[in-house]
Design a protein around this motif. Structure first.
Motif, PDB file in Angstrom:
ATOM      1  N   THR A   1       1.965   9.616  -7.487  1.00  0.00           N
ATOM      2  CA  THR A   1       2.652   8.774  -8.462  1.00  0.00           C
ATOM      3  C   THR A   1       3.551   7.761  -7.747  1.00  0.00           C
ATOM      4  N   LEU A   2       3.921   6.730  -8.488  1.00  0.00           N
ATOM      5  CA  LEU A   2       4.836   5.732  -7.952  1.00  0.00           C
ATOM      6  C   LEU A   2       6.168   6.365  -7.574  1.00  0.00           C
ATOM      7  N   GLY A   3       6.687   7.243  -8.412  1.00  0.00           N
ATOM      8  CA  GLY A   3       7.946   7.909  -8.099  1.00  0.00           C
ATOM      9  C   GLY A   3       7.861   8.733  -6.835  1.00  0.00           C
ATOM     10  N   ALA A   4       6.747   9.457  -6.636  1.00  0.00           N
ATOM     11  CA  ALA A   4       6.560  10.244  -5.415  1.00  0.00           C
ATOM     12  C   ALA A   4       6.512   9.352  -4.191  1.00  0.00           C
TER      13      ALA A   4
ATOM     14  N   ILE B   1      16.961   5.320 -10.102  1.00  0.00           N
ATOM     15  CA  ILE B   1      15.497   5.339 -10.096  1.00  0.00           C
ATOM     16  C   ILE B   1      14.974   5.483  -8.663  1.00  0.00           C
ATOM     17  N   ASP B   2      13.758   6.003  -8.547  1.00  0.00           N
ATOM     18  CA  ASP B   2      13.149   6.254  -7.239  1.00  0.00           C
ATOM     19  C   ASP B   2      12.310   5.101  -6.733  1.00  0.00           C
ATOM     20  N   ALA B   3      11.710   4.320  -7.636  1.00  0.00           N
ATOM     21  CA  ALA B   3      10.766   3.288  -7.192  1.00  0.00           C
ATOM     22  C   ALA B   3      10.623   2.212  -8.247  1.00  0.00           C
ATOM     23  N   SER B   4      10.175   1.046  -7.781  1.00  0.00           N
ATOM     24  CA  SER B   4       9.814  -0.052  -8.666  1.00  0.00           C
ATOM     25  C   SER B   4       8.545  -0.693  -8.123  1.00  0.00           C
ATOM     26  N   CYS B   5       7.979  -1.587  -8.900  1.00  0.00           N
ATOM     27  CA  CYS B   5       6.775  -2.307  -8.461  1.00  0.00           C
ATOM     28  C   CYS B   5       6.801  -3.695  -9.079  1.00  0.00           C
ATOM     29  N   ASN B   6       6.181  -4.644  -8.393  1.00  0.00           N
ATOM     30  CA  ASN B   6       6.083  -6.005  -8.936  1.00  0.00           C
ATOM     31  C   ASN B   6       4.752  -6.631  -8.572  1.00  0.00           C
ATOM     32  N   CYS B   7       4.535  -7.838  -9.050  1.00  0.00           N
ATOM     33  CA  CYS B   7       3.256  -8.516  -8.910  1.00  0.00           C
ATOM     34  C   CYS B   7       3.007  -8.971  -7.476  1.00  0.00           C
ATOM     35  N   LYS B   8       1.760  -9.146  -7.132  1.00  0.00           N
ATOM     36  CA  LYS B   8       1.349  -9.755  -5.863  1.00  0.00           C
ATOM     37  C   LYS B   8       1.894 -11.175  -5.742  1.00  0.00           C
ATOM     38  N   ASP B   9       1.782 -11.756  -4.542  1.00  0.00           N
ATOM     39  CA  ASP B   9       2.087 -13.168  -4.363  1.00  0.00           C
ATOM     40  C   ASP B   9       1.099 -14.020  -5.161  1.00  0.00           C
TER      41      ASP B   9
ATOM     42  N   GLN C   1      11.817   7.858 -13.641  1.00  0.00           N
ATOM     43  CA  GLN C   1      12.025   7.710 -12.202  1.00  0.00           C
ATOM     44  C   GLN C   1      11.515   6.370 -11.685  1.00  0.00           C
ATOM     45  N   SER C   2      10.594   5.749 -12.428  1.00  0.00           N
ATOM     46  CA  SER C   2       9.971   4.494 -11.996  1.00  0.00           C
ATOM     47  C   SER C   2      10.127   3.428 -13.069  1.00  0.00           C
ATOM     48  N   VAL C   3      10.489   2.229 -12.638  1.00  0.00           N
ATOM     49  CA  VAL C   3      10.623   1.078 -13.529  1.00  0.00           C
ATOM     50  C   VAL C   3       9.865  -0.082 -12.896  1.00  0.00           C
ATOM     51  N   GLY C   4       8.829  -0.552 -13.580  1.00  0.00           N
ATOM     52  CA  GLY C   4       8.032  -1.654 -13.054  1.00  0.00           C
ATOM     53  C   GLY C   4       8.147  -2.898 -13.904  1.00  0.00           C
ATOM     54  N   SER C   5       7.717  -4.020 -13.326  1.00  0.00           N
ATOM     55  CA  SER C   5       7.679  -5.300 -14.043  1.00  0.00           C
ATOM     56  C   SER C   5       6.854  -6.260 -13.205  1.00  0.00           C
ATOM     57  N   TRP C   6       6.226  -7.270 -13.845  1.00  0.00           N
ATOM     58  CA  TRP C   6       5.616  -8.314 -13.024  1.00  0.00           C
ATOM     59  C   TRP C   6       6.654  -8.910 -12.084  1.00  0.00           C
TER      60      TRP C   6
END
Length: 540
Positions: free
Chosen positions: A303-306, A157-165, A136-141
Motif C-alpha cells: 500500500t501507499l501508506g506502507a 499522515i504517512d504518505a502522499s502522491c501526485n501526478c507525473k511531470d 494514513q495516505s492523502v493523494g492529489s494530482w
C-alpha cells in the motif's frame, strides 16, 4: 537484492482513486471499484483506495469498501475539492458542476491557506466518522505545500502522491521535478525536493502514473497540453502506454532492474471515472503481471501508506534515484537515463547515435511555489523547479536545444560525438555512472553524485555545448569566470564549473544561441549544490 543488500528494492503501489460524480458524461462509477477490488483480491495483492469527498459521503462506495476490502487493503483520501466539501467548510462554490476539473477549483492551491485548512479538517473528520480513524495516505494530482504540511503536522499522515511531470495537460503544469520514485518536499514548495531535514515536510510524495522514460518528456503538445504516455491502462498510443502489453513489459523491465542506486518504483491503477470497459483489459494484464513478478522476487506490491512508512524509516532525507532505459521498445535506437537527487535531476538521451543531455533542473528548498500564500487565480496552474538545461521548453520551433558533448577538430570547430551505446553502473548506492561508448576506442564517462555531475573523457580536445531556440521559457543567463548565473521567475541561482570557462556561442543575449564549455583537461564538473555567493544570487 540491490548493492546495499536490501531485499525487495523495487516497490509498486496499486492506487485506485474514487470520484463520486462525473459531470462530463453519464458513467457507472461503482462498477470499476467493484471490479478493481475483485481483481486485486483474486491475486492476493494489497491496494490503496483513495476516496474523493463526494465518494466518501456516498454509501454506494463506502459500504462496498467496508464489505469487500480485507485487512491488506488501505483506504485513504483523494484531496480534490468538490461542492459538498467546499460548502461544508463554509466556502462558496465557484465550480461549473459539483466537481470541476479546473485547477483553481479542484486543487487546494485555488483556495487561501486558511480555507485549505478548513477543507482538510472537514475531509479528515468525516473520514474518521465513517471509518473510525484518520487516513494514513492523502493523494492529489497536486497539493500545495501549505496543505501537505498541515496534513503532516496535524494528522501525521504517512504518505502522499501526485501526478507525473507534464506540460499543460488538463490546464496544469508540473515541470522539472523528481521524475519518479519519491521525495520529501520543501515546506515552501510542494513540488521541490528539500535539501535539508529541517526544511522538509516529513511526508514522502510518490510520483504517480508511471511516466515513459524515453518518450514522455518530449511528448507532443496539443490543445490539451502534452500527450500522455504512462502506465495508465486506458492509454495505448503509438509511443506506448499501459494498454499495450509489450510496452508494459518493457516498462517493468527498465523500472525494476536488479541493480538500483536506491529503489525502483511505479504506481498501477486507474481512476474510476474512465469506466470499467476502458481499463479492464489493460489493468487485468498489469495486475496479473505484478503478481507474477512479485512471485519471482523482482518487486514488492504494497500500500501507499506502507511505502511511506518504509521510506521514512530508511531515508532521513530524499535519496538519489535513477531510471535507466537502455533499450527502446519501439526499436528505434533510443536510450534514456534519468538521475535525480535532492539537489538536481538530469536526463541523458542517446537518439540513435546523437547524444544530448536533455534536462538538468536545480532543486532549491528556498524557491517558493507560486500559490503558497495566495490562491491560484485561474485554471492554468504551474509548479516548477529551476532550469539549468531544458530542451523540451527551449527547443521551440524545432530548434536544436540541450547540452551536447562535442569534440573539436584541428580548426577548433566543434562537432557532435558519434555514439555507439550507453552503459550504466549503479553499484554504488546513491551514485550513477554512465559510460558513453563512442565510435572508435574513445569513451565519455558521466558520473552523477548527489551534488555534482563529473564528465571525463579519453578524447584529447572536447567539451560541452549548450544551445537553445527562441522561447519565453529561457531564464536570464550571465557568464562568470567559473560559473553560469541564472535568473528564473525573479529567482537567482548559479551553476559553478570546474575544468572549463564558459563562453558565448554567438552574441550575448540573442533570442537563440548557446554557451560553450570547452574542457581544459580530462575532467569537467558541473556543481549542483554549492552555496550561493553573497550578493550574486538572491530571490526577489
Amino acid at each position: 537484492m540491490n548493492a546495499s543488500g536490501a531485499i525487495y528494492p523495487n516497490r509498486v503501489n496499486i492506487i485506485n482513486f474514487i470520484r463520486g460524480v462525473e459531470p462530463r458524461e453519464p458513467i457507472d462509477l461503482v462498477e470499476p471499484v467493484r471490479e478493481q477490488l475483485a481483481l486485486v483480491r483474486k491475486h492476493g495483492l494489497p491496494a490503496t483506495w483513495l476516496l474523493q469527498y463526494d465518494a466518501l459521503i456516498d454509501p454506494a462506495f463506502t459500504d462496498l469498501l467496508l464489505r469487500e476490502a480485507d485487512a491488506s487493503q488501505e483506504i485513504g483520501v483523494w484531496f480534490e475539492i468538490v461542492q459538498p466539501l467546499a460548502e461544508k467548510a463554509g466556502i462558496p462554490w465557484r465550480g461549473r458542476h459539483a466537481w470541476d476539473s479546473h485547477a483553481h477549483i479542484a486543487f487546494s492551491a485555488g483556495y487561501t491557506p486558511q480555507e485549505r485548512e478548513r477543507l482538510a479538517d472537514v475531509l479528515m473528520e468525516d473520514f474518521r466518522a465513517r471509518f473510525g480513524r484518520y487516513p494514513q495516505s492523502v493523494g492529489s494530482w497536486f497539493m500545495d505545500a501549505h496543505a501537505l504540511a498541515y496534513f503532516s503536522d496535524k494528522y501525521g499522515i504517512d504518505a502522499s502522491c501526485n501526478c507525473k511531470d507534464q506540460w499543460g495537460t488538463d490546464g496544469y503544469t508540473l515541470w522539472g521535478g523528481y521524475y519518479n520514485q519519491a521525495y520529501y518536499p520543501s515546506r515552501l514548495n510542494g513540488f521541490m525536493p528539500a535539501q535539508t531535514e529541517a526544511a522538509q515536510i516529513p511526508v514522502p510524495v510518490f510520483r504517480m502514473l508511471g511516466s515513459d522514460p524515453i518518450y514522455q518528456y518530449d511528448a507532443r503538445l496539443g490543445g490539451n497540453g502534452q500527450a500522455v504516455i504512462t502506465l495508465e491502462p486506458v492509454y495505448a498510443g503509438k509511443e506506448g502506454g499501459g494498454g499495450i502489453p509489450e510496452w508494459v513489459r518493457w516498462f517493468f523491465d527498465v523500472n525494476f532492474r536488479k541493480e538500483q542506486i536506491s529503489f525502483g518504483y511505479t504506481q498501477v491503477g486507474q481512476e474510476n471515472s474512465f469506466g470499467w470497459a476502458a481499463m479492464k483489459d489493460g489493468l487485468t494484464d498489469q495486475v496479473e503481471l505484478l503478481a507474477a513478478r512479485q512471485g519471482e522476487g523482482m518487486l514488492r506490491v504494497e500500500t501507499l501508506g506502507a511505502s511511506g512508512r518504509w521510506f521514512k524509516a530508511r531515508y532521513p532525507v530524499t535519496p538519489a534515484s535513477s531510471l535507466c532505459a537502455l533499450t527502446d521498445w519501439r526499436q528505434e535506437g533510443r536510450q534514456s537515463v534519468w538521475y535525480y537527487s535532492r539537489y538536481y535531476r538530469l536526463n541523458l538521451l542517446n537518439n540513435d547515435g546523437d547524444l544530448c543531455i536533455r534536462d538538468i533542473h536545480r532543486f532549491d528548498e528556498r524557491y517558493e511555489e507560486r500559490y503558497l500564500r495566495e490562491p491560484c487565480p485561474d485554471r492554468n496552474s504551474r509548479y516548477d523547479t529551476l532550469p539549468i538545461v531544458d530542451s523540451a521548453r527551449w527547443g521551440i520551433g524545432g530548434a536544436a536545444s540541450g547540452l551536447r558533448p562535442v569534440v573539436y577538430d584541428g580548426t577548433g570547430e566543434a562537432r557532435p560525438l558519434a555514439v555507439r551505446a550507453l552503459e550504466t553502473d549503479e553499484s554504488v548506492p546513491g551514485e550513477l555512472v554512465v559510460l558513453v561508448r563512442l565510435e572508435g576506442a574513445d569513451t565519455l564517462r558521466i558520473h552523477c553524485a548527489e551534488g555534482r555531475i563529473r564528465f571525463s573523457s579519453s578524447l584529447p580536445d572536447w567539451g560541452l555545448c549548450l544551445t537553445w531556440g527562441s522561447t519565453s521559457e529561457l531564464p536570464e543567463m550571465r557568464l562568470d569566470e567559473d560559473a553560469i548565473d541564472y535568473r528564473f521567475e525573479g529567482y537567482a541561482y548559479r551553476m559553478p564549473l570546474i575544468g572549463t570557462r564558459p563562453s558565448w556561442i554567438g552574441p550575448e543575449g540573442a533570442a537563440s544561441g548557446g554557451i560553450e564549455l570547452r574542457a581544459f583537461g580530462r575532467e569537467l564538473v558541473l556543481e549542483q549544490n554549492e552555496s550561493r555567493r553573497p550578493g550574486t544570487a538572491s530571490s526577489d
